[in-house]
Motif scaffolding. Structure first.
Motif, PDB file in Angstrom:
ATOM      1  N   LEU A 150     -15.793  -4.811  -9.540  1.00 51.08           N
ATOM      2  CA  LEU A 150     -14.495  -4.934  -8.867  1.00 51.08           C
ATOM      3  C   LEU A 150     -13.989  -6.365  -8.912  1.00 51.08           C
ATOM      4  CD1 LEU A 150     -14.988  -2.751  -5.665  1.00 51.08           C
ATOM      5  CD2 LEU A 150     -13.188  -2.432  -7.371  1.00 51.08           C
ATOM      6  N   ARG A 151     -14.861  -7.295  -8.570  1.00 51.03           N
ATOM      7  CA  ARG A 151     -14.465  -8.711  -8.571  1.00 51.03           C
ATOM      8  C   ARG A 151     -14.061  -9.180  -9.958  1.00 51.03           C
ATOM      9  NH1 ARG A 151     -19.296 -10.410  -4.488  1.00 51.03           N
ATOM     10  NH2 ARG A 151     -18.059 -10.331  -2.571  1.00 51.03           N
ATOM     11  N   ALA A 152     -14.809  -8.762 -10.971  1.00 43.16           N
ATOM     12  CA  ALA A 152     -14.521  -9.188 -12.342  1.00 43.16           C
ATOM     13  C   ALA A 152     -13.240  -8.554 -12.873  1.00 43.16           C
ATOM     14  CB  ALA A 152     -15.697  -8.845 -13.258  1.00 43.16           C
ATOM     15  N   ALA A 153     -13.026  -7.280 -12.588  1.00 40.58           N
ATOM     16  CA  ALA A 153     -11.889  -6.559 -13.157  1.00 40.58           C
ATOM     17  C   ALA A 153     -10.601  -6.746 -12.364  1.00 40.58           C
ATOM     18  CB  ALA A 153     -12.215  -5.068 -13.260  1.00 40.58           C
ATOM     19  N   THR A 167     -11.621  -1.322 -13.225  1.00 41.26           N
ATOM     20  CA  THR A 167     -13.033  -1.385 -12.849  1.00 41.26           C
ATOM     21  C   THR A 167     -13.817  -0.293 -13.569  1.00 41.26           C
ATOM     22  OG1 THR A 167     -12.448  -2.319 -10.700  1.00 41.26           O
ATOM     23  CG2 THR A 167     -14.640  -1.319 -10.901  1.00 41.26           C
ATOM     24  N   ALA A 168     -13.263   0.903 -13.615  1.00 39.18           N
ATOM     25  CA  ALA A 168     -13.932   2.020 -14.313  1.00 39.18           C
ATOM     26  C   ALA A 168     -14.131   1.678 -15.789  1.00 39.18           C
ATOM     27  CB  ALA A 168     -13.128   3.304 -14.154  1.00 39.18           C
ATOM     28  N   ALA A 169     -13.133   1.071 -16.416  1.00 45.59           N
ATOM     29  CA  ALA A 169     -13.257   0.694 -17.829  1.00 45.59           C
ATOM     30  C   ALA A 169     -14.374  -0.330 -18.019  1.00 45.59           C
ATOM     31  CB  ALA A 169     -11.931   0.150 -18.350  1.00 45.59           C
ATOM     32  N   ALA A 170     -14.486  -1.270 -17.105  1.00 42.64           N
ATOM     33  CA  ALA A 170     -15.552  -2.274 -17.186  1.00 42.64           C
ATOM     34  C   ALA A 170     -16.923  -1.621 -17.010  1.00 42.64           C
ATOM     35  CB  ALA A 170     -15.332  -3.365 -16.137  1.00 42.64           C
ATOM     36  N   GLY A 191     -22.279   2.370 -20.231  1.00 39.89           N
ATOM     37  CA  GLY A 191     -22.274   3.428 -21.231  1.00 39.89           C
ATOM     38  C   GLY A 191     -21.996   4.815 -20.688  1.00 39.89           C
ATOM     39  N   VAL A 192     -21.147   4.904 -19.686  1.00 45.00           N
ATOM     40  CA  VAL A 192     -20.773   6.200 -19.119  1.00 45.00           C
ATOM     41  C   VAL A 192     -19.291   6.431 -19.339  1.00 45.00           C
ATOM     42  CG1 VAL A 192     -22.573   6.194 -17.346  1.00 45.00           C
ATOM     43  CG2 VAL A 192     -20.337   5.222 -16.831  1.00 45.00           C
ATOM     44  N   GLU A 193     -18.883   7.691 -19.259  1.00 49.90           N
ATOM     45  CA  GLU A 193     -17.465   8.020 -19.390  1.00 49.90           C
ATOM     46  C   GLU A 193     -16.923   8.417 -18.029  1.00 49.90           C
ATOM     47  OE1 GLU A 193     -14.678  11.289 -21.583  1.00 49.90           O
ATOM     48  OE2 GLU A 193     -16.467  10.598 -22.624  1.00 49.90           O
ATOM     49  N   ASP A 209     -11.615  12.200 -13.158  1.00 51.74           N
ATOM     50  CA  ASP A 209     -12.764  11.857 -12.312  1.00 51.74           C
ATOM     51  C   ASP A 209     -12.358  10.835 -11.259  1.00 51.74           C
ATOM     52  OD1 ASP A 209     -14.540  13.427 -13.807  1.00 51.74           O
ATOM     53  OD2 ASP A 209     -15.150  11.746 -15.076  1.00 51.74           O
ATOM     54  N   MET A 210     -11.663   9.809 -11.715  1.00 42.78           N
ATOM     55  CA  MET A 210     -11.320   8.702 -10.825  1.00 42.78           C
ATOM     56  C   MET A 210     -10.292   9.087  -9.768  1.00 42.78           C
ATOM     57  SD  MET A 210     -13.417   6.445 -11.638  1.00 42.78           S
ATOM     58  CE  MET A 210     -12.790   5.219 -10.503  1.00 42.78           C
ATOM     59  N   ALA A 211      -9.503  10.126 -10.015  1.00 42.99           N
ATOM     60  CA  ALA A 211      -8.504  10.564  -9.038  1.00 42.99           C
ATOM     61  C   ALA A 211      -9.152  11.005  -7.731  1.00 42.99           C
ATOM     62  CB  ALA A 211      -7.669  11.698  -9.613  1.00 42.99           C
ATOM     63  N   ASP A 212     -10.385  11.490  -7.814  1.00 47.56           N
ATOM     64  CA  ASP A 212     -11.098  11.965  -6.621  1.00 47.56           C
ATOM     65  C   ASP A 212     -11.987  10.905  -5.991  1.00 47.56           C
ATOM     66  OD1 ASP A 212      -9.955  14.502  -6.920  1.00 47.56           O
ATOM     67  OD2 ASP A 212     -11.556  15.133  -8.277  1.00 47.56           O
TER      68      ASP A 212
END
Length: 86
Positions: A13-16, A47-50, A56-58, A63-66
């Motif tokens: 979170l801090r990085a992104a 953050t999810a992209a980072a 190495g997860v998708e 997914d992120m909407a919930d």
């Protein structure tokens, strides 16, 4: 198998997306909503992209909407990591 932790999330979170000086991410944040922590949906997608790149997860937009809390984010990543390890 390594697990994704709240410390990993805070670092991402801090990085992104940075950190609001009024919010202490080092406190008990697991069940606070991301909005309360000062993060909007764009910050969460960054953050999810980072996290995707590092772990190495998708994590899809659906997914992120919930995902409303750090606990939900950590749980989702760990489920995806476990599935990828099979």
């Amino acid at each position: 198998m390594a697990r994704f932790t709240v410390a990993d999330l805070v670092r991402a979170l801090r990085a992104a997306a940075g950190e609001d000086d009024a919010i202490d991410l080092d406190g008990d944040i697991l069940d606070l909503e991301f909005e309360e922590l000062g993060y909007d949906s764009l910050a969460l997608m960054e953050t999810a992209a980072a996290v995707e790149r590092e772990f190495g997860v998708e994590l899809s937009e659906d997914d992120m909407a919930d995902v409303l809390t750090p606990r939900a984010f950590v749980d989702l990543v760990n489920v995806r990591m476990a599935a990828a390890a099979r």
